[in-house]
Design a protein around this motif. Structure first.
Motif, PDB file in Angstrom:
ATOM      1  N   ALA A   2       0.850  -1.182   0.000  1.00  0.00           N
ATOM      2  CA  ALA A   2       0.000   0.000   0.000  1.00  0.00           C
ATOM      3  C   ALA A   2       0.886   1.234   0.000  1.00  0.00           C
ATOM      4  CB  ALA A   2      -0.907   0.012   1.229  1.00  0.00           C
ATOM      5  N   THR A   3       0.634   2.156  -0.925  1.00  0.00           N
ATOM      6  CA  THR A   3       1.413   3.382  -1.037  1.00  0.00           C
ATOM      7  C   THR A   3       0.467   4.572  -1.168  1.00  0.00           C
ATOM      8  OG1 THR A   3       1.564   3.372  -3.461  1.00  0.00           O
ATOM      9  CG2 THR A   3       3.224   2.104  -2.244  1.00  0.00           C
ATOM     10  N   MET A   4       1.062   5.745  -1.359  1.00  0.00           N
ATOM     11  CA  MET A   4       0.262   6.949  -1.572  1.00  0.00           C
ATOM     12  C   MET A   4      -0.605   6.846  -2.818  1.00  0.00           C
ATOM     13  SD  MET A   4       0.820   9.125   0.883  1.00  0.00           S
ATOM     14  CE  MET A   4       0.397  10.737   0.242  1.00  0.00           C
ATOM     15  N   GLY A   5      -0.125   6.090  -3.815  1.00  0.00           N
ATOM     16  CA  GLY A   5      -0.834   6.055  -5.082  1.00  0.00           C
ATOM     17  C   GLY A   5      -1.779   4.896  -5.278  1.00  0.00           C
ATOM     18  N   ALA A   6      -1.424   3.711  -4.777  1.00  0.00           N
ATOM     19  CA  ALA A   6      -2.206   2.521  -5.111  1.00  0.00           C
ATOM     20  C   ALA A   6      -1.816   1.369  -4.203  1.00  0.00           C
ATOM     21  CB  ALA A   6      -1.976   2.137  -6.575  1.00  0.00           C
ATOM     22  N   VAL A   7      -2.633   0.320  -4.252  1.00  0.00           N
ATOM     23  CA  VAL A   7      -2.266  -0.984  -3.716  1.00  0.00           C
ATOM     24  C   VAL A   7      -1.847  -1.839  -4.907  1.00  0.00           C
ATOM     25  CG1 VAL A   7      -3.124  -3.110  -2.649  1.00  0.00           C
ATOM     26  CG2 VAL A   7      -3.724  -0.890  -1.672  1.00  0.00           C
ATOM     27  N   LYS A   8      -0.685  -2.472  -4.794  1.00  0.00           N
ATOM     28  CA  LYS A   8      -0.203  -3.334  -5.869  1.00  0.00           C
ATOM     29  C   LYS A   8      -0.015  -4.753  -5.345  1.00  0.00           C
ATOM     30  CE  LYS A   8       2.056   0.303  -8.572  1.00  0.00           C
ATOM     31  NZ  LYS A   8       3.305   0.757  -9.241  1.00  0.00           N
ATOM     32  N   ILE A   9      -0.332  -5.716  -6.222  1.00  0.00           N
ATOM     33  CA  ILE A   9      -0.205  -7.131  -5.895  1.00  0.00           C
ATOM     34  C   ILE A   9       1.017  -7.668  -6.626  1.00  0.00           C
ATOM     35  CG2 ILE A   9      -1.406  -9.331  -5.746  1.00  0.00           C
ATOM     36  CD1 ILE A   9      -2.828  -6.932  -4.360  1.00  0.00           C
ATOM     37  N   TRP A  10       1.895  -8.371  -5.892  1.00  0.00           N
ATOM     38  CA  TRP A  10       3.175  -8.820  -6.436  1.00  0.00           C
ATOM     39  C   TRP A  10       3.321 -10.329  -6.307  1.00  0.00           C
ATOM     40  CZ3 TRP A  10       6.067  -4.952  -8.623  1.00  0.00           C
ATOM     41  CH2 TRP A  10       5.748  -3.644  -8.257  1.00  0.00           C
ATOM     42  N   ASP A  11       3.963 -10.921  -7.307  1.00  0.00           N
ATOM     43  CA  ASP A  11       4.322 -12.339  -7.256  1.00  0.00           C
ATOM     44  C   ASP A  11       5.699 -12.460  -6.603  1.00  0.00           C
ATOM     45  OD1 ASP A  11       5.762 -14.830  -8.460  1.00  0.00           O
ATOM     46  OD2 ASP A  11       3.652 -15.195  -8.838  1.00  0.00           O
ATOM     47  N   ILE A  12       5.804 -13.235  -5.520  1.00  0.00           N
ATOM     48  CA  ILE A  12       7.059 -13.355  -4.786  1.00  0.00           C
ATOM     49  C   ILE A  12       8.163 -13.964  -5.635  1.00  0.00           C
ATOM     50  CG2 ILE A  12       8.181 -14.557  -2.855  1.00  0.00           C
ATOM     51  CD1 ILE A  12       5.625 -14.212  -1.270  1.00  0.00           C
ATOM     52  N   ARG A  13       7.809 -14.949  -6.460  1.00  0.00           N
ATOM     53  CA  ARG A  13       8.842 -15.676  -7.213  1.00  0.00           C
ATOM     54  C   ARG A  13       9.350 -14.893  -8.412  1.00  0.00           C
ATOM     55  NH1 ARG A  13       4.587 -20.432  -7.187  1.00  0.00           N
ATOM     56  NH2 ARG A  13       3.425 -18.530  -7.630  1.00  0.00           N
ATOM     57  N   SER A  14       8.460 -14.251  -9.140  1.00  0.00           N
ATOM     58  CA  SER A  14       8.871 -13.545 -10.354  1.00  0.00           C
ATOM     59  C   SER A  14       9.107 -12.053 -10.129  1.00  0.00           C
ATOM     60  CB  SER A  14       7.805 -13.715 -11.437  1.00  0.00           C
ATOM     61  OG  SER A  14       6.608 -13.020 -11.089  1.00  0.00           O
ATOM     62  N   ASN A  15       8.618 -11.523  -9.003  1.00  0.00           N
ATOM     63  CA  ASN A  15       8.667 -10.080  -8.715  1.00  0.00           C
ATOM     64  C   ASN A  15       7.846  -9.253  -9.697  1.00  0.00           C
ATOM     65  OD1 ASN A  15      10.165 -10.059  -6.346  1.00  0.00           O
ATOM     66  ND2 ASN A  15      12.113 -10.124  -7.438  1.00  0.00           N
ATOM     67  N   ASN A  16       6.912  -9.885 -10.401  1.00  0.00           N
ATOM     68  CA  ASN A  16       6.038  -9.165 -11.323  1.00  0.00           C
ATOM     69  C   ASN A  16       4.833  -8.587 -10.577  1.00  0.00           C
ATOM     70  OD1 ASN A  16       7.584  -9.730 -13.606  1.00  0.00           O
ATOM     71  ND2 ASN A  16       6.520 -11.677 -13.974  1.00  0.00           N
ATOM     72  N   CYS A  17       4.364  -7.408 -11.043  1.00  0.00           N
ATOM     73  CA  CYS A  17       3.144  -6.817 -10.513  1.00  0.00           C
ATOM     74  C   CYS A  17       1.952  -7.463 -11.207  1.00  0.00           C
ATOM     75  CB  CYS A  17       3.141  -5.311 -10.741  1.00  0.00           C
ATOM     76  SG  CYS A  17       1.674  -4.484 -10.094  1.00  0.00           S
ATOM     77  N   LEU A  18       1.066  -8.090 -10.431  1.00  0.00           N
ATOM     78  CA  LEU A  18      -0.066  -8.822 -10.978  1.00  0.00           C
ATOM     79  C   LEU A  18      -1.329  -7.974 -11.098  1.00  0.00           C
ATOM     80  CD1 LEU A  18       0.362 -12.144  -8.957  1.00  0.00           C
ATOM     81  CD2 LEU A  18       1.318 -11.556 -11.199  1.00  0.00           C
ATOM     82  N   ALA A  19      -1.447  -6.944 -10.261  1.00  0.00           N
ATOM     83  CA  ALA A  19      -2.644  -6.093 -10.288  1.00  0.00           C
ATOM     84  C   ALA A  19      -2.352  -4.787  -9.573  1.00  0.00           C
ATOM     85  CB  ALA A  19      -3.823  -6.807  -9.625  1.00  0.00           C
ATOM     86  N   THR A  20      -3.096  -3.758  -9.957  1.00  0.00           N
ATOM     87  CA  THR A  20      -3.002  -2.445  -9.316  1.00  0.00           C
ATOM     88  C   THR A  20      -4.397  -1.996  -8.919  1.00  0.00           C
ATOM     89  OG1 THR A  20      -1.038  -1.827 -10.594  1.00  0.00           O
ATOM     90  CG2 THR A  20      -2.288  -0.047  -9.574  1.00  0.00           C
TER      91      THR A  20
END
Length: 376
Positions: A77-95
């Protein structure tokens, strides 16, 4: 019982380290005020990978579903958005964002849901709940129940219909998510103080910790129309009785406190069982993070000889207890059997023996007087 330093992983004096979150099968996650999240090796405490979530601080970091057996994603959670991350790939899955573009300050995830709390925008702060299998729109939103920043959220560990939120408006709300209308869903309101953190000590026992370092334990109301607010266990200002300047947070089996006045820089661990805080067996780690504020402490239940701490000196430190493990668990109680707490009669709990507490308010150092949920 004492701790010796195993490793100090520094991310620079200009970066505060804010949150620690365990992903037991992968690494320990640590969030920074520069927007980075680092994965730390469990044994060495060294950073093995990191991502950049954005240009602003990560206000909250949470493992999705808090499920140690199926760890794969986490939320920031940040000032701009909540982001969902994959632990293994470090890819952002959703914003995730909100219609007001209000900053997100708080998160929790269980029962295939993610709850996100916002800063005050307009007359209200908002609480949005998502199905973790469907990120495009909220499952439901609670937008009229808090009138200042939502600083903490806690799903009930055993009952997926019960959600708690705490705010700087002084209220801790408990919701019955079975109710369609928000007014009906507001099951109980605890009028306490500006909330730093809140959570569950037992199926029907609620703790509240304020930004003024006052602490209290409340009972979950039953659902009858004649229900009266049970008398809480009041600890008042705990700084003198717990020997600290500020409370970092309440954890399963222990309380973490800090002392940063006059360059002392002490981290204090107090055993915590049921509703009793054992000040006679306090563990002190001197100069843990210099005279900077300690932001988070974590003792893994699977290797409780180790302790991890992070703070405003920009470092995550790994400590080892040579004398033996602390008595900690993954949760405060065993919830292997699903318990619908709103449908159960309250359990009569014996109150702890009354302890004398000084009413004198201690002045905190300039550093520890910061609003710890807003690090910028």
């Amino acid at each position: 019982m004492s701790y010796s330093l195993v490793n100090s992983e520094s991310f620079g004096n200009n970066n505060w380290c804010l949150n620690l979150q365990p992903a037991y099968q992968h690494s320990l996650l640590a969030s920074l005020s520069n927007g980075q999240v680092h994965q730390l090796d469990w044994q060495t405490g060294k950073s093995i990978a990191h991502i950049k979530t954005g240009e602003v601080a990560v206000n909250k970091l949470k493992l999705i579903n808090n499920d140690h057996e199926n760890e794969s994603t986490y939320a920031t959670a940040t000032m701009g958005a909540v982001k969902i991350w994959d632990i293994r790939s470090n890819n952002c899955l959703a914003t995730i964002s909100n219609d007001k573009n209000a900053p997100f300050l708080s998160l929790d995830s269980r029962h295939n849901m993610l709850a996100c709390g916002t800063e005050l925008s307009g007359s209200d702060a908002e609480l949005h709940i998502y199905d973790v299998r469907k990120w495009d729109s909220p499952l439901r939103s609670l937008v009229d129940s808090h009138h200042d920043d939502i600083t903490d959220i806690a799903f009930h560990p055993s009952d997926p219909n019960v959600l708690m939120s705490g705010s700087t408006d002084g209220y801790t709300n408990i919701y019955d998510l079975r109710q369609a209308e928000e007014e009906d869903a507001l099951h109980q309101v605890i009028n306490f103080a500006s909330i730093h953190s809140c959570g569950w000590l037992a199926p029907r026992r609620i703790f509240t910790l304020s930004h003024m370092e006052t602490f209290s334990i409340h009972e979950l109301n039953d659902k009858s129309d004649e229900a009266k607010e049970p008398r809480p266990v009041e600890f008042n200002d705990v700084r003198e009785s717990w020997g600290c300047d500020y409370v970092v947070d309440i954890h399963p089996g222990y309380v973490a406190c800090g002392n940063s006045q006059e360059g002392i820089g002490k981290l204090r661990i107090l055993p915590f069982q049921g509703e009793q805080v054992d000040t006679n067996n306090a563990i002190d780690i001197n100069a843990a993070h210099g005279d900077e504020v300690v932001r988070d402490v974590f003792v893994p239940a699977r290797n409780s000889k180790l302790l991890y701490s992070c703070g405003e000196d920009g470092s995550v430190k790994t400590w080892e207890n040579k004398s033996g493990p602390l008595n900690v668990t993954d949760e405060f109680w065993d919830y292997s059997q699903l318990l619908n707490v709103l449908d159960e009669q309250p359990v009569v709990v014996e109150e702890p023996k009354e302890t004398k507490h000084s009413k004198k308010k201690h002045s905190k150092s300039k550093k520890s007087n910061k609003q710890r949920f807003k690090p910028y």
